[in-house]
Design a protein around this motif. Structure first.
Motif, mmCIF file in Angstrom:
data_model
loop_
_atom_site.group_PDB
_atom_site.id
_atom_site.type_symbol
_atom_site.label_atom_id
_atom_site.label_comp_id
_atom_site.label_asym_id
_atom_site.label_seq_id
_atom_site.Cartn_x
_atom_site.Cartn_y
_atom_site.Cartn_z
ATOM 1 N N VAL A 193 45.696 55.345 35.897
ATOM 2 C CA VAL A 193 45.199 55.664 34.666
ATOM 3 C C VAL A 193 44.139 54.039 35.365
ATOM 4 N N LEU A 194 42.950 54.578 34.996
ATOM 5 C CA LEU A 194 41.419 53.994 35.496
ATOM 6 C C LEU A 194 40.615 52.851 34.861
ATOM 7 N N PHE A 195 40.737 51.473 34.906
ATOM 8 C CA PHE A 195 39.375 51.710 34.170
ATOM 9 C C PHE A 195 38.016 51.019 34.788
ATOM 10 N N ALA A 196 37.211 51.135 34.145
ATOM 11 C CA ALA A 196 36.173 50.215 34.573
ATOM 12 C C ALA A 196 35.025 49.233 33.282
ATOM 13 N N VAL A 197 35.907 47.726 33.222
ATOM 14 C CA VAL A 197 35.628 47.163 31.764
ATOM 15 C C VAL A 197 34.652 46.370 32.327
ATOM 16 N N PRO A 198 33.274 45.535 31.476
ATOM 17 C CA PRO A 198 32.766 45.418 31.564
ATOM 18 C C PRO A 198 33.544 44.088 30.992
ATOM 19 N N TRP A 199 33.051 42.494 32.278
ATOM 20 C CA TRP A 199 33.565 41.387 31.413
ATOM 21 C C TRP A 199 33.022 40.412 31.939
ATOM 22 N N ASN A 200 32.291 39.578 31.493
ATOM 23 C CA ASN A 200 32.147 37.905 31.555
ATOM 24 C C ASN A 200 30.408 38.307 32.377
ATOM 25 N N GLY A 201 29.942 39.414 32.040
ATOM 26 C CA GLY A 201 28.102 40.204 32.948
ATOM 27 C C GLY A 201 29.473 40.424 34.046
ATOM 28 N N LYS A 202 30.146 40.996 34.073
ATOM 29 C CA LYS A 202 30.486 42.117 35.577
ATOM 30 C C LYS A 202 31.520 42.730 35.444
ATOM 31 N N LEU A 203 32.021 43.969 35.875
ATOM 32 C CA LEU A 203 33.130 45.415 36.204
ATOM 33 C C LEU A 203 34.237 45.290 36.233
ATOM 34 N N VAL A 204 35.045 45.156 35.829
ATOM 35 C CA VAL A 204 36.551 45.215 36.749
ATOM 36 C C VAL A 204 37.065 46.186 36.271
ATOM 37 N N LEU A 205 37.384 46.566 37.498
ATOM 38 C CA LEU A 205 38.194 47.597 37.669
ATOM 39 C C LEU A 205 39.599 48.242 37.963
ATOM 40 N N GLY A 206 40.145 48.719 38.023
ATOM 41 C CA GLY A 206 41.272 48.643 37.759
ATOM 42 C C GLY A 206 42.312 49.890 37.290
ATOM 43 N N THR A 207 43.732 49.796 37.068
ATOM 44 C CA THR A 207 44.908 48.580 38.429
ATOM 45 C C THR A 207 45.579 49.715 39.404
ATOM 46 N N THR A 208 45.896 49.223 39.552
ATOM 47 C CA THR A 208 47.331 50.150 40.508
ATOM 48 C C THR A 208 48.965 49.581 39.536
ATOM 49 N N ASP A 209 49.892 50.104 40.581
ATOM 50 C CA ASP A 209 50.891 49.847 40.295
ATOM 51 C C ASP A 209 52.131 50.261 41.174
ATOM 52 N N THR A 210 52.749 48.939 41.755
ATOM 53 C CA THR A 210 53.095 49.009 43.672
ATOM 54 C C THR A 210 54.339 47.961 43.472
ATOM 55 N N PRO A 211 55.520 49.326 43.594
ATOM 56 C CA PRO A 211 57.191 47.775 43.236
ATOM 57 C C PRO A 211 56.525 47.103 44.573
ATOM 58 N N VAL A 212 56.930 45.628 44.640
ATOM 59 C CA VAL A 212 58.134 44.638 45.040
ATOM 60 C C VAL A 212 58.587 44.276 45.435
ATOM 61 N N ASP A 213 59.359 43.413 45.613
ATOM 62 C CA ASP A 213 60.672 43.164 46.341
ATOM 63 C C ASP A 213 60.922 41.743 46.054
ATOM 64 N N LYS A 214 59.465 41.112 45.699
ATOM 65 C CA LYS A 214 60.407 39.667 45.648
ATOM 66 C C LYS A 214 59.373 38.821 44.614
ATOM 67 N N PRO A 215 59.190 37.927 43.744
ATOM 68 C CA PRO A 215 57.892 37.705 43.098
ATOM 69 C C PRO A 215 57.317 36.445 43.429
ATOM 70 N N GLU A 216 56.323 36.076 43.564
ATOM 71 C CA GLU A 216 55.390 34.717 44.400
ATOM 72 C C GLU A 216 54.038 34.623 42.929
ATOM 73 N N LEU A 217 53.638 33.775 43.144
ATOM 74 C CA LEU A 217 52.472 33.320 42.506
ATOM 75 C C LEU A 217 51.174 33.217 42.305
ATOM 76 N N GLU A 218 50.753 34.130 44.420
ATOM 77 C CA GLU A 218 49.781 34.239 44.642
ATOM 78 C C GLU A 218 50.119 36.102 44.986
ATOM 79 N N PRO A 219 50.156 36.151 44.449
ATOM 80 C CA PRO A 219 50.268 38.111 45.478
ATOM 81 C C PRO A 219 49.020 39.029 45.709
ATOM 82 N N LYS A 220 49.136 38.969 46.907
ATOM 83 C CA LYS A 220 48.333 39.851 47.241
ATOM 84 C C LYS A 220 47.502 41.333 47.293
ATOM 85 N N ALA A 221 46.164 41.856 47.422
ATOM 86 C CA ALA A 221 46.128 42.882 47.110
ATOM 87 C C ALA A 221 46.313 43.700 48.261
ATOM 88 N N MET A 222 46.699 44.589 48.062
ATOM 89 C CA MET A 222 47.418 45.230 49.760
ATOM 90 C C MET A 222 46.197 46.642 50.232
#
Ligand code: FAD
Length: 519
Positions: free
Chosen positions: A274-303
């Motif tokens: 599923v892909l969204f392109a949503v106007p938000w606060n004067g910008k356009l938000v595009l997303g999203t992905t669904d990738t399993p990860v091993d461990k939780p973290e507070l600042e996950p990084k996009a690959m």
């Protein structure tokens, strides 16, 4: 809402809180509002800032979930549509009606999605936001002038809610405080206290002073999202992991790439996502992905592959073909997905979407779900927690309860509109000191007064709190937010009586965090 007063309330507390909630995301904050408004004495502890975790990194939709409808999960969609209606009613300053267009390139898509959206409307019933419709080719292009036209046959328009996630989180914290809850950010729970093998409190560290506190509660609620297993392990080192975190990435680009008012919803990309392109606060938000990860973290990084996936598909649907150079910010969040089976203790799965567990020690764990259903999750949790604690079962009152900032007929062109009824208070600050009316950056709408307001009334403790969650500068334009950091640090230091060293550290810590949002 002042952190020092909250800590003081904890120090002064004689005896037990009725409920202690660990985790200040959507789930924990909603649970605090529910518990406090039923009259239970409530303490919430968040290890970082409110909504630092998943709850500031969502797609910002208050939705029934068209995807779940495709999967035939009608009860889940019904529950979410009902909650969508309640949230628009209870926080009209933050949730707005957003039109979405599903573009049709194949002959079968018009009738297929047209009928699907009619079912969606029907399930929403009286709480519907507007009737869906099939659109002709011309009307589709009118809604989305930059949509790829080759092969386009038309579209289906439908309506869902859109909101500002971290603002709602702050407003929920304020609502809980108005009902006498103590809410403390930068308070990390490090141990569960037990008497006769039953959990009856927590040990937490004030992350800003390093001091430790012991506090007792008749029941402790674990609302820690992707960190759920850490708390379950504190309770029982042998507990099996129940969370399978999954990363979702978003990219933010300028609104010129899709200048219409409608959002784009692609239910099925060529690789089935599923892909969204949503106007938000004067910008356009595009997303999203669904990738399993091993461990939780507070600042996950996009690959890289996630960024490339979003850009590649955006270019398929948008004639402007956005590239890496157009990206203003990239942010990632982790979904707390629940593994089937859980940890095997007394599981009460009240909906297929969220999971509520009572461990043998009386620890109540709530996880899964989504922002849209946070209120119902909280209601179920407090019902369960009150029973575990042996408290009188007071009725839930949140269905029709106004959330802090409630204001109808919000003017969305006003840069301070998301403050709702607090807007006038910020304007007063500017009247008292006109330089606070100056913008912090030419590319973003935020004013200096918002920094002062955030420190005085919204428990902002760091430059990141202001730039990432009190305002949304980090998500809207990460480079601009870095340029704003020195001024924000200075304004905060004046308010908080901090020295130049504090400002320097804050700026460099912020630059480090923001660097991961810049491509
Ligand atoms: C990419 C993505 C897009 C999404 N989009 C949408 C959407 O559009 N609409 C929607 O309805 N839902 C959406 N969701 C789902 C929604 O965002 C989540 O369900 C929700 O935010 C989860 O909230 P939470 O409170 O359970 O978890 P979190 O927000 O992660 O909160 C848990 C908190 O617990 C704290 N914590 C952990 N350990 C401790 C400790 N030891 N002591 C104190 N505090 C601790 C953490 O710091 C964290 O702040 C999306 C999710 C993702 C990942």
């Amino acid at each position: 809402m002042k952190r020092s007063e909250m800590l003081h309330a904890v120090k002064q507390k004689q005896g037990y809180f009725d409920m202690i909630i660990i985790g200040g995301g959507a789930t924990g904050l909603g649970t605090a509002v529910d518990a406090a408004s039923r009259g239970y004495s409530t303490l919430l502890l968040e290890q970082h800032d409110f909504a630092k975790g998943t709850s500031s990194r969502s797609t910002k939709l208050v939705h029934g979930g068209v995807r779940y409808l495709q999967q035939g999960n009608v009860s889940l969609v019904l529950e979410a549509l009902r909650e969508r209606g309640l949230l628009i009613q209870n926080a009209p300053h933050l949730v707005r009606n957003q039109s979405f267009v599903v573009p049709n390139y194949d002959w079968w898509e018009g009738p297929f999605y047209g009928i699907g959206m009619k079912v969606y409307d029907m399930l929403a019933g009286k709480l519907g936001l507007g009737p869906s419709k099939n659109l002709s080719l011309e009307k589709t292009i009118e809604q989305l002038p930059t949509l790829e036209k080759e092969g386009l046959r038309g579209g289906v328009i439908y309506y869902d809610g859109q909101f500002d996630d971290s603002r709602l989180a702050i407003n929920l914290a304020q609502t809980a405080v108005e009902h006498k809850a103590a809410m403390i950010n930068y308070a990390k729970v490090t141990e569960l206290l037990k008497t006769n093998n039953m959990v009856d409190g927590v040990l937490f560290t004030d992350q800003l002073s390093g001091k430790e506190f012991k506090v007792n509660g008749r029941v402790v609620v674990n609302a820690t999202g992707v960190f759920t297993d850490n708390i379950l392990k504190m309770d029982n080192p042998d507990s099996k992991p129940m969370i399978a975190p999954s990363r979702g990435v978003h990219i933010v680009i300028d609104s010129e790439f899709s200048p219409g008012k409608s959002a784009i919803m692609v239910p099925h990309t060529d690789d089935g996502r599923v892909l969204f392109a949503v106007p938000w606060n004067g910008k356009l938000v595009l997303g999203t992905t669904d990738t399993p990860v091993d461990k939780p973290e507070l600042e996950p990084k996009a690959m890289e592959e996630e960024i490339n996936f979003i850009l590649k598909h955006a270019a398929q649907y948008l004639t402007g073909n956005p590239t890496r150079d157009d990206v203003r910010s990239v942010f990632a969040g982790l979904r707390p997905l629940v593994k089937a089976g859980g940890d095997g203790s007394d599981t009460a799965s009240l909906s297929r979407d969220h999971t509520l567990i009572v461990s043998n020690s009386g620890l109540v764990t709530i996880t899964g779900g989504k922002w849209t259903t946070y209120r119902k999750m909280a209601q179920d949790t407090v019902d369960q927690a009150a029973t575990v604690a042996g408290l009188n079962i007071n009725e839930c009152v949140t269905e029709n309860m106004r959330i802090h900032g409630w204001l109808k007929n919000t003017d969305h062109s006003d840069p301070l509109h998301h403050y709702g009824s607090d807007r006038v208070e910020i304007e007063k600050l500017i009247k008292e000191k006109p330089e606070l009316g100056e913008k912090l950056h030419e590319r973003l709408p935020y004013l200096k007064a918002e920094v002062v307001w955030g420190v005085r009334n919204e428990m902002a403790m760091t430059v990141e709190d202001i730039l990432a969650r009190r305002t949304r500068a980090l998500l809207l334009d990460a480079k601009a937010s870095v340029e704003m950091a020195p001024e924000v640090a200075k304004l905060m230091a004046d308010e908080m009586d901090k020295d130049r060293e504090w400002q320097k550290t804050q700026i460099s810590e912020y630059e480090h965090i923001a660097s991961a949002y810049i491509l």
